[in-house]
Scaffold this motif. Structure first.
Motif, PDB file in Angstrom:
ATOM      1  N   ARG A  85       3.253  -6.154   3.324  1.00  0.00           N
ATOM      2  CA  ARG A  85       2.479  -6.126   4.745  1.00  0.00           C
ATOM      3  C   ARG A  85       1.418  -7.248   4.732  1.00  0.00           C
ATOM      4  O   ARG A  85       1.156  -8.016   3.840  1.00  0.00           O
ATOM      5  N   ASN A 115     -10.665  -3.670   6.655  1.00  0.00           N
ATOM      6  CA  ASN A 115      -9.443  -4.115   6.752  1.00  0.00           C
ATOM      7  C   ASN A 115      -8.877  -4.397   8.282  1.00  0.00           C
ATOM      8  O   ASN A 115      -8.704  -3.420   8.959  1.00  0.00           O
ATOM      9  N   SER A 131      -3.948  -2.542  -3.163  1.00  0.00           N
ATOM     10  CA  SER A 131      -4.941  -1.881  -2.017  1.00  0.00           C
ATOM     11  C   SER A 131      -5.970  -3.067  -1.910  1.00  0.00           C
ATOM     12  O   SER A 131      -6.422  -4.033  -2.424  1.00  0.00           O
ATOM     13  N   LEU A 132      -6.638  -2.763  -0.629  1.00  0.00           N
ATOM     14  CA  LEU A 132      -7.963  -3.729  -0.552  1.00  0.00           C
ATOM     15  C   LEU A 132      -8.815  -3.496  -1.368  1.00  0.00           C
ATOM     16  O   LEU A 132      -9.742  -4.162  -1.885  1.00  0.00           O
ATOM     17  N   GLN A 133      -9.026  -2.313  -1.921  1.00  0.00           N
ATOM     18  CA  GLN A 133      -9.895  -2.007  -3.237  1.00  0.00           C
ATOM     19  C   GLN A 133      -9.778  -2.540  -4.242  1.00  0.00           C
ATOM     20  O   GLN A 133     -10.557  -3.207  -4.838  1.00  0.00           O
ATOM     21  N   PHE A 150       0.984  -1.122   0.045  1.00  0.00           N
ATOM     22  CA  PHE A 150      -0.030  -0.150   0.025  1.00  0.00           C
ATOM     23  C   PHE A 150       0.818   1.385   0.083  1.00  0.00           C
ATOM     24  O   PHE A 150       1.586   1.501   0.845  1.00  0.00           O
ATOM     25  N   ILE A 156     -13.671  -1.165   3.568  1.00  0.00           N
ATOM     26  CA  ILE A 156     -13.856  -0.923   1.937  1.00  0.00           C
ATOM     27  C   ILE A 156     -15.249  -1.693   1.547  1.00  0.00           C
ATOM     28  O   ILE A 156     -15.131  -3.054   1.769  1.00  0.00           O
ATOM     29  N   LEU A 172       1.012   7.443   7.931  1.00  0.00           N
ATOM     30  CA  LEU A 172       1.080   6.132   7.709  1.00  0.00           C
ATOM     31  C   LEU A 172       2.431   5.915   6.744  1.00  0.00           C
ATOM     32  O   LEU A 172       2.670   6.740   5.772  1.00  0.00           O
ATOM     33  N   HIS A 230      -6.102  -4.445  10.320  1.00  0.00           N
ATOM     34  CA  HIS A 230      -5.081  -4.046  10.331  1.00  0.00           C
ATOM     35  C   HIS A 230      -3.859  -4.771  11.156  1.00  0.00           C
ATOM     36  O   HIS A 230      -4.280  -4.838  12.435  1.00  0.00           O
TER      37      HIS A 230
HETATM   38  O1  LIG Z   1      -5.801  -1.279   1.188  1.00  0.00           O
HETATM   39  C1  LIG Z   1      -5.790   0.013   1.660  1.00  0.00           C
HETATM   40  N1  LIG Z   1      -6.846   0.884   1.381  1.00  0.00           N
HETATM   41  C2  LIG Z   1      -6.904   2.006   1.944  1.00  0.00           C
HETATM   42  O2  LIG Z   1      -7.739   2.952   1.521  1.00  0.00           O
HETATM   43  C3  LIG Z   1      -6.117   2.448   3.056  1.00  0.00           C
HETATM   44  N2  LIG Z   1      -6.100   3.296   4.025  1.00  0.00           N
HETATM   45  C4  LIG Z   1      -5.101   2.994   4.709  1.00  0.00           C
HETATM   46  O3  LIG Z   1      -4.905   3.683   5.940  1.00  0.00           O
HETATM   47  N3  LIG Z   1      -4.539   2.042   4.660  1.00  0.00           N
HETATM   48  C5  LIG Z   1      -5.477   1.213   3.632  1.00  0.00           C
HETATM   49  N4  LIG Z   1      -5.051   0.053   2.758  1.00  0.00           N
END
Ligand SMILES: O=c1[nH]c(=O)c2[nH]c(=O)[nH]c2[nH]1
Length: 298
Positions: free
Chosen positions: A175, A244, A216-218, A158, A274, A169, A246
């Motif tokens: 990760r 997510n 990204s998770l998106q 990410f 998400i 961040l 974390h």
């Molecule tokens: O995959 C992610 N999407 C996000 O939009 C996001 N925002 C974040 O802080 N970590 C992540 N991780």
């Protein structure tokens, strides 16, 4: 000022139904939570308290139990369709029904390497779900699963997100990615091998999560929905809600130790959330509107 009654429905929520089907000494368990809601000509009870048209929620609950006895429950989709069609077909003032079912899994207890005939342990928190909508003589089925918890310990990055004075961040190219999948998919038909379709869709969701390298998770969400639509003709659209979960690297510096992506703090909350829909372009939006009406958007 004119005031009138808007959209409404009523029913019995969360009827707990457990059935035992006996095949000689081997028992088969079904553990369901069933909610029914009816729609129709229901102005009188709301406006004047005249209950002539009200199929009591108690009757709705009893119908769930009686139906479970009168015919094998079978797949949750078929059971929900039977119930919904019964209410709409039996009462002239009722023209719509929504039946929600979640199925809780039980595994056979292993005794000496053999699955026991009639002793079970509750499976994980994952549930199989369906939401059936009946409107006059039409029906829609939205099935899915909740709380399918997955984690990959690499294959997730990410970075490249905007930074402002509130951004702390760190960018990462390696990760942990973890989530509890809630997925719902709308079927294009009401007659299917529900169980076979469910098994395949679940497999595709898991395989895609595992194998898609994630930026990204998106991106992972879209890939999971896209893979289902590419492989499964019977599905019109997929909606996913992915918290997510974390996993933050613990700062071991104060102890004179480095952390080479090995020691994590699994945060409970807050979590990123998400959510999204993956669609076929050629679908009639009216079907989607009716099938999802009053369901959570994702
Ligand atoms: O995959 C992610 N999407 C996000 O939009 C996001 N925002 C974040 O802080 N970590 C992540 N991780």
């Amino acid at each position: 000022m004119a005031i009138s009654l808007g959209p409404n429905q009523y029913g019995k929520a969360e009827v707990r139904l457990v059935t035992v089907e006996r095949e000689g000494p081997v028992h088969h368990l079904k553990d369901l939570t069933v909610s029914t809601s009816l729609r129709g000509r229901l102005e009188r009870t709301h406006l004047t308290g005249d209950n002539t048209d009200v199929v009591a929620t108690d009757t709705q609950k009893n119908t769930v139990y009686a139906f479970a006895k009168e015919k094998r429950v079978g797949e949750i989709e078929d059971f929900a369709l039977r119930l919904g069609r019964h209410f709409v077909g039996s009462f002239e003032q009722i023209n719509g029904a929504r039946v929600l079912i979640s199925e809780h899994g039980w595994d056979r207890i292993d005794v000496g390497g053999r699955p026991h005939d009639h002793a079970f342990s509750r499976a994980t928190g994952e549930q199989r779900t369906t939401a059936v909508t009946i409107q006059n003589d039409r029906a829609w089925v939205v099935s899915g699963l909740t709380d399918l918890v997955v984690l990959k310990s690499t294959g997730s990055e990410f970075h490249g997100f905007p930074r402002d004075r509130y951004t702390t961040l760190a960018e990462t190219d390696d990760r942990i990615l973890a989530t509890a999948v809630t997925a719902r998919w709308r079927y294009r038909s009401t007659e299917l091998d529900w169980s076979g379709s469910f098994t395949e869709i679940r497999r595709i969701l898991l395989e895609t999560f595992a194998t898609k390298h994630s930026l990204s998770l998106q991106q992972t969400l879209y890939a999971m929905g896209e893979a289902v639509l590419e492989a499964r003709d019977e599905v019109a659209e997929v909606r996913l809600s992915l918290p997510n979960k974390h996993h933050f690297l613990v700062d071991l510096g104060p102890f004179g130790l480095t952390n080479d992506n090995e020691v994590f703090y699994a945060a409970d909350r807050p979590y990123g959330l998400i959510e999204g829909t993956v669609l076929r372009d050629d679908e009639d939006p009216k079907d989607a509107e009716l099938a999802w009406y009053t369901l959570p958007a994702f």
